[in-house]
Design an enzyme around this catalytic site. Structure first.
Site, PDB file in Angstrom:
ATOM      1  N   ARG A 166       0.968  -0.955   0.223  1.00 49.49           N
ATOM      2  CA  ARG A 166      -0.107   0.347   0.124  1.00 49.49           C
ATOM      3  C   ARG A 166       0.994   1.379   0.010  1.00 49.49           C
ATOM      4  NH1 ARG A 166      -3.413  -3.099   3.191  1.00 49.49           N
ATOM      5  NH2 ARG A 166      -4.496  -3.955   2.059  1.00 49.49           N
TER       6      ARG A 166
ATOM      7  N   LYS B 284       2.893  10.588 -11.643  1.00 44.82           N
ATOM      8  CA  LYS B 284       2.377   9.818 -12.253  1.00 44.82           C
ATOM      9  C   LYS B 284       2.599   9.021 -12.639  1.00 44.82           C
ATOM     10  CE  LYS B 284      -0.681  13.189 -15.024  1.00 44.82           C
ATOM     11  NZ  LYS B 284      -1.016  13.608 -16.721  1.00 44.82           N
TER      12      LYS B 284
ATOM     13  N   GLU C 281       9.034  17.013 -26.345  1.00 43.35           N
ATOM     14  CA  GLU C 281       8.227  17.026 -24.839  1.00 43.35           C
ATOM     15  C   GLU C 281       9.203  18.493 -23.971  1.00 43.35           C
ATOM     16  OE1 GLU C 281       6.487  16.255 -23.027  1.00 43.35           O
ATOM     17  OE2 GLU C 281       5.911  14.143 -23.826  1.00 43.35           O
TER      18      GLU C 281
ATOM     19  N   LYS D 150       6.579  22.388 -15.275  1.00 43.10           N
ATOM     20  CA  LYS D 150       6.468  21.050 -14.907  1.00 43.10           C
ATOM     21  C   LYS D 150       5.478  21.187 -13.085  1.00 43.10           C
ATOM     22  CE  LYS D 150       4.919  16.269 -15.383  1.00 43.10           C
ATOM     23  NZ  LYS D 150       5.549  14.979 -16.339  1.00 43.10           N
TER      24      LYS D 150
ATOM     25  N   GLU E  46      -4.676  16.488 -11.931  1.00 39.82           N
ATOM     26  CA  GLU E  46      -5.461  16.910 -13.020  1.00 39.82           C
ATOM     27  C   GLU E  46      -6.668  17.026 -12.970  1.00 39.82           C
ATOM     28  OE1 GLU E  46      -4.337  14.609 -17.611  1.00 39.82           O
ATOM     29  OE2 GLU E  46      -2.989  14.400 -16.097  1.00 39.82           O
TER      30      GLU E  46
ATOM     31  N   ARG F 291      -3.446  20.742 -14.773  1.00 44.36           N
ATOM     32  CA  ARG F 291      -2.493  19.854 -14.879  1.00 44.36           C
ATOM     33  C   ARG F 291      -2.354  19.425 -16.622  1.00 44.36           C
ATOM     34  NH1 ARG F 291       0.705  15.409 -11.272  1.00 44.36           N
ATOM     35  NH2 ARG F 291       1.802  14.418 -12.831  1.00 44.36           N
TER      36      ARG F 291
ATOM     37  N   ASN G   2      -0.621  17.930 -21.637  1.00 46.38           N
ATOM     38  CA  ASN G   2      -0.592  16.684 -21.909  1.00 46.38           C
ATOM     39  C   ASN G   2      -0.881  17.384 -22.963  1.00 46.38           C
ATOM     40  OD1 ASN G   2      -1.198  14.522 -20.564  1.00 46.38           O
ATOM     41  ND2 ASN G   2      -2.554  15.205 -19.120  1.00 46.38           N
TER      42      ASN G   2
ATOM     43  N   HIS H  40      -0.975  15.237 -26.548  1.00 43.30           N
ATOM     44  CA  HIS H  40      -0.618  13.749 -26.490  1.00 43.30           C
ATOM     45  C   HIS H  40      -2.077  12.558 -26.793  1.00 43.30           C
ATOM     46  CE1 HIS H  40       2.548  15.223 -23.982  1.00 43.30           C
ATOM     47  NE2 HIS H  40       3.107  13.823 -23.315  1.00 43.30           N
TER      48      HIS H  40
ATOM     49  N   HIS I 252      -0.476   9.569 -28.201  1.00 44.16           N
ATOM     50  CA  HIS I 252      -1.414   8.196 -27.821  1.00 44.16           C
ATOM     51  C   HIS I 252      -2.188   7.731 -28.712  1.00 44.16           C
ATOM     52  CE1 HIS I 252      -1.164   9.793 -23.237  1.00 44.16           C
ATOM     53  NE2 HIS I 252       0.430   9.669 -23.428  1.00 44.16           N
TER      54      HIS I 252
ATOM     55  N   HIS J  21       7.340   7.557 -27.705  1.00 43.38           N
ATOM     56  CA  HIS J  21       6.541   8.792 -26.829  1.00 43.38           C
ATOM     57  C   HIS J  21       6.799   9.589 -28.250  1.00 43.38           C
ATOM     58  CE1 HIS J  21       3.556  10.023 -24.460  1.00 43.38           C
ATOM     59  NE2 HIS J  21       4.559  10.229 -23.947  1.00 43.38           N
TER      60      HIS J  21
END
Length: 358
Positions: A121, A143, A185, A227, A237, A241, A245, A248, A252, A265
């Site tokens: 956990r 993330k 990026e 960032k 997000e 935030r 992306n 993206h 993606h 990527h």
């Protein structure tokens, strides 16, 4: 050495940025009270290059070290690989007073972070990113996650590292294609948040292509600061935030349709940024001149800017799984000129895609 702080109250952490500072890793971990027993998660390529140096830095600080080596590639960012990490940690009798260290690129960082978030956990972890893409993006902000056959990063958690240790010297061994993918990026930060930084990138492209240490330290520091500022305002997000992306949603889709690992990527993000800029111009939020400036800078870094030829309906089907979809409506991050961006709901994506993919 430069430092950036991600200010999140009790979960705040430093980012160290410098050249030749892997040997300082032990002291950096002492500074944040990191556990004495550590499992390094890496891949064979990075492990062969930097594994011994990192192990030595940790053992010099009287840490007990185990090493988990997983295959290299986006196709291994899966629940099956995650289970292999759990199996080893259990076999080694790791407990909540142990920690994980991600030594590698974005795949290693995302997997290690998710393993840390979910093993017992939650146990501490640190990021030691060895690709430019990971240094300016995935290692910062918490993330973590793995891919699903139906979409990228659909399974994961927000879980912050204790420390991010960036040595731009390791980028000297990065293949040209991987290095260029990271520059995508870097360009993104200029487009969405800092027009002056975008102009600096245009002026310093030769130094960046030559991997000049001073230019790299500056580019990484500004990227991480942007960032960090965004993450501090919107960690999970829910709003701002999402601008990180930019490119993206399209990107993606490109990755998924091509097959994970076929298109890098950063390459997919470069394509996605140009598609987003074209969308912005069509909606009157930006201009065709912006599109040309963005595409021109990306091309100068050796990045692709045209989408692969899949049918529009296939792109749309994948984009419907994007994490920014709300109540079935597709939302895209679109630039407002150079230096600003926002999230927009797109009511007629099929028509836009038909235009973008001509």
């Amino acid at each position: 050495m430069k430092q950036v702080k991600v200010g999140l109250g009790e979960r705040s952490y430093p980012i160290w940025i410098g050249h030749g500072q892997l040997p300082e890793l032990g002291g950096a971990l002492d500074a944040v009270g990191f556990p004495r027993r550590v499992a390094i998660v890496t891949n064979p390529t990075v492990g062969d290059l930097y594994g011994e140096q990192v192990v030595a830095a940790l053992r010099d600080g009287n840490r007990q070290v185990n090493v988990v080596t997983i295959p290299d590639g986006e196709e291994y960012k899966t629940l099956a690989t995650l289970e292999q990490i759990y199996d080893l940690l259990i076999d080694w009798r790791f407990d909540r007073y142990c920690g994980l260290l991600a030594l590698g690129g974005g795949v290693i960082g995302d997997l290690t972070g998710f393993a840390a978030a979910t093993f017992l956990r939650g146990i501490p972890f640190v990021q030691v990113p060895t690709t430019l893409l990971a240094q300016v993006d995935s290692s910062v902000g918490g993330k973590t996650g793995v891919n699903h056959p139906q979409g990228k990063n659909l399974i994961g958690a927000f879980y912050q590292p204790r420390h991010v240790h960036i040595d731009v010297g390791v980028l000297a061994t990065l293949p040209d294609r991987e290095y260029a993918a990271g520059l995508a990026e870097v360009v993104k930060y200029g487009v969405i948040r800092d027009a002056a930084f975008f102009a600096w990138l245009e002026n310093e492209r030769a130094a960046l292509l030559a991997r000049d240490p001073a230019a790299l330290e500056h580019a990484v520091m500004i990227s991480c600061q942007i960032k960090a500022d965004v993450v501090e305002s919107d960690e999970n997000e829910q709003g701002l935030r999402a601008i990180l992306n930019y490119g993206h949603t399209f990107g993606h889709a490109v990755e998924t349709l091509a097959g994970y690992g076929v298109i890098r990527h950063g390459e997919a993000v470069a394509i996605g940024m140009v598609m987003a800029a074209r969308t912005s111009a069509r909606l009157g939020l930006g201009s065709l001149d912006d599109v040309e400036k963005i595409a021109g800078l990306l091309r100068s870094f050796g990045l692709p800017v045209e989408p692969p030829a899949f049918p529009a309906e296939e792109y749309l089907a994948v984009m419907r799984h994007d994490k920014k979809v709300r109540d079935g409506a597709l939302r895209l991050v679109l630039n407002h000129g150079i230096g600003a961006a926002d999230l927009h709901q797109v009511e007629v994506p099929q028509e836009l895609l038909d235009e973008l993919l001509i």
